[in-house]
Design an enzyme around this catalytic site. Structure first.
Site, short mmCIF file in Angstrom:
data_model
loop_
_atom_site.label_atom_id
_atom_site.label_comp_id
_atom_site.label_asym_id
_atom_site.label_seq_id
_atom_site.Cartn_x
_atom_site.Cartn_y
_atom_site.Cartn_z
N ASP A 1 0.87 -1.34 0.06
CA ASP A 1 0.00 0.15 0.05
C ASP A 1 0.67 1.19 -0.08
OD1 ASP A 1 -2.57 1.54 0.13
OD2 ASP A 1 -2.19 1.83 2.29
N HIS B 1 -7.23 4.86 -2.31
CA HIS B 1 -8.15 4.96 -1.32
C HIS B 1 -9.21 4.08 -1.04
CE1 HIS B 1 -6.04 9.39 -0.57
NE2 HIS B 1 -5.30 8.18 -0.56
N ASP C 1 -8.20 0.90 0.99
CA ASP C 1 -8.06 1.36 2.02
C ASP C 1 -9.44 1.45 2.91
OD1 ASP C 1 -5.19 1.39 1.89
OD2 ASP C 1 -5.10 3.61 1.64
N ASP D 1 3.15 1.59 -3.69
CA ASP D 1 2.34 1.60 -5.04
C ASP D 1 2.24 3.24 -5.26
OD1 ASP D 1 0.52 2.99 -3.08
OD2 ASP D 1 -1.08 1.74 -3.48
N ARG E 1 5.10 7.65 -8.47
CA ARG E 1 6.12 8.83 -8.84
C ARG E 1 7.41 8.56 -9.47
NH1 ARG E 1 3.59 9.49 -3.63
NH2 ARG E 1 5.50 8.29 -2.66
#
Length: 392
Positions: free
Chosen positions: A106, A128, A131, A109, A114
């Site tokens: 998590d 999200h 999550d 990623d 980036r």
């Protein structure tokens, strides 16, 4: 009603042309104040990122971790269909391993996104969204590890979803997700791993010993200095206190921000209505249920509230990213009202159970419908693929 019917058959999309056009203004902003991340995990994750091939899409990393959580949940349902049955020690160790690996993936990623220049609103929403489901599915395994009663499991879950919602409510107004030191998800996940490992070694019954007894046995603290409560109650109290502090900080930040934005406090607070209406309706439903569903269908009760909150939160996150006003009016939000009304005026236990089952099926189907359509719409607009990216 016509718009709802069009949505139901999948003719109408979730995103308007204006919302899609607003994606050009997207820019992710987040602050993680976790002490574990600051002093150890950040370096650890950066080291692990070196072994991740550049061709692997960030969303594939996210989904791989979430699959482990689904396996954890399926394993729990197999061994403890009523939630309170103890599982074999290796099961709790597998829960800890699944959560720990999920935490790693998590966090990898975003670094992979980036690193490859593939950051996008699709990636943030997908991350999200996973999550939000993790918060429910992994919490259920923790309730079993702590050997909580059905009532305590449901109440603790209601307590746990509040800070998650409040953090994203703050992000909705500030545009920045601030993970504070209080109730930080990183520490929470590490704590869940520790709880599962302790249960695997010591057994579920360990959590039903009193605090004074264990404080004296482990730390030689006089028994009269400690509250005479169960260990699991002490754990819940500590976690709840951290959650409360975090929520107060969320409110403080939002009130300061809306003053700057010249937004009415009532408007900002109205965005919390779905959270508290969901919780209050479910409390009334579960308490007055003719079938006593909180005791006899505990997992379904938690899953229903969890998916309902995830559905609501994902809508809020989507509206923030697309710069659209988050509406608290949604037909799906009426689901808990149906159960609440029946529990008050109805007497049929059989109908009560079928309402719960139907509500769970409907909210899960609605959530999947929402996710699949949003992914398709964003992929089409952004010219991306959810689990694949091509370097330009």
């Amino acid at each position: 009603f016509r718009l709802f019917c069009l949505w139901l058959v999948g003719i109408m999309g979730y995103l308007t042309p204006k919302a899609l056009d607003n994606l050009k203004y997207y820019k992710y902003s987040g602050v993680d104040k976790s002490l574990c991340v600051k002093y150890f995990l950040s370096t650890f994750w950066t080291f692990l990122l070196r072994f991740v091939p550049l061709w692997i899409a960030p969303n594939l990393i996210t989904f791989s971790g979430f699959c482990l959580i689904l396996i954890n949940f399926a394993t729990l349902v197999f061994y403890a269909p009523n939630l309170y049955e103890p599982c074999p020690p290796w099961v709790y160790l597998s829960f800890a391993a699944g959560i720990f690996v999920y935490q790693i993936l998590d966090n990898l990623d975003g670094r992979q996104a980036r690193r490859t220049g593939s950051s996008s609103p699709l990636g943030e929403l997908f991350d999200h969204g996973c999550d939000s489901l993790f918060a429910t599915l992994s919490a259920i395994t923790m309730y079993n590890a702590l050997a909580l009663t059905p009532t305590k499991s449901i109440l603790f879950h209601m307590l746990g979803i509040v800070p998650f919602y409040m953090a994203h409510w703050e992000e909705y107004y500030t545009g920045c997700l601030i993970l504070t030191e209080f109730g930080n998800p990183t520490e929470a996940q590490l704590g869940m791993c520790l709880l599962h490992i302790m249960t695997a070694i010591l057994g579920n019954g360990w959590w039903w010993q009193t605090v004074p007894e264990k404080a004296y046995q482990w730390f030689y603290i006089p028994t009269y200095l400690m509250p005479d409560i169960y260990v699991h109650t002490f754990v819940i109290t500590v976690i709840g206190s951290l959650f409360a502090v975090g929520c107060l900080l969320n409110v403080k930040v939002v009130l300061a921000k809306i003053k700057e934005l010249k937004v009415s406090p009532l408007t900002a607070l109205s965005k919390l209505i779905p959270l508290y209406s969901h919780v209050i309706c479910c409390i009334v439903w579960y308490v007055y249920s003719p079938a006593n569903i909180s005791e006899n269908n505990t997992i379904l009760c938690i899953v229903f509230l969890g998916f309902l909150m995830s559905y609501t939160l994902d809508h809020m996150m989507l509206d923030r990213v697309t710069k659209v006003d988050f509406s608290i009016l949604n037909p799906i939000y009426l689901l808990p009202y149906i159960g609440m009304i029946h529990s008050i005026i109805g007497t049929s236990a059989e109908w009560d159970v079928w309402i719960l089952r139907g509500s769970v099926l409907f909210i899960v189907a609605s959530y999947l419908h929402f996710v699949v359509n949003i992914v398709n719409e964003l992929c089409t607009h952004l010219k991306q693929r959810i689990f694949r990216w091509v370097q330009s």
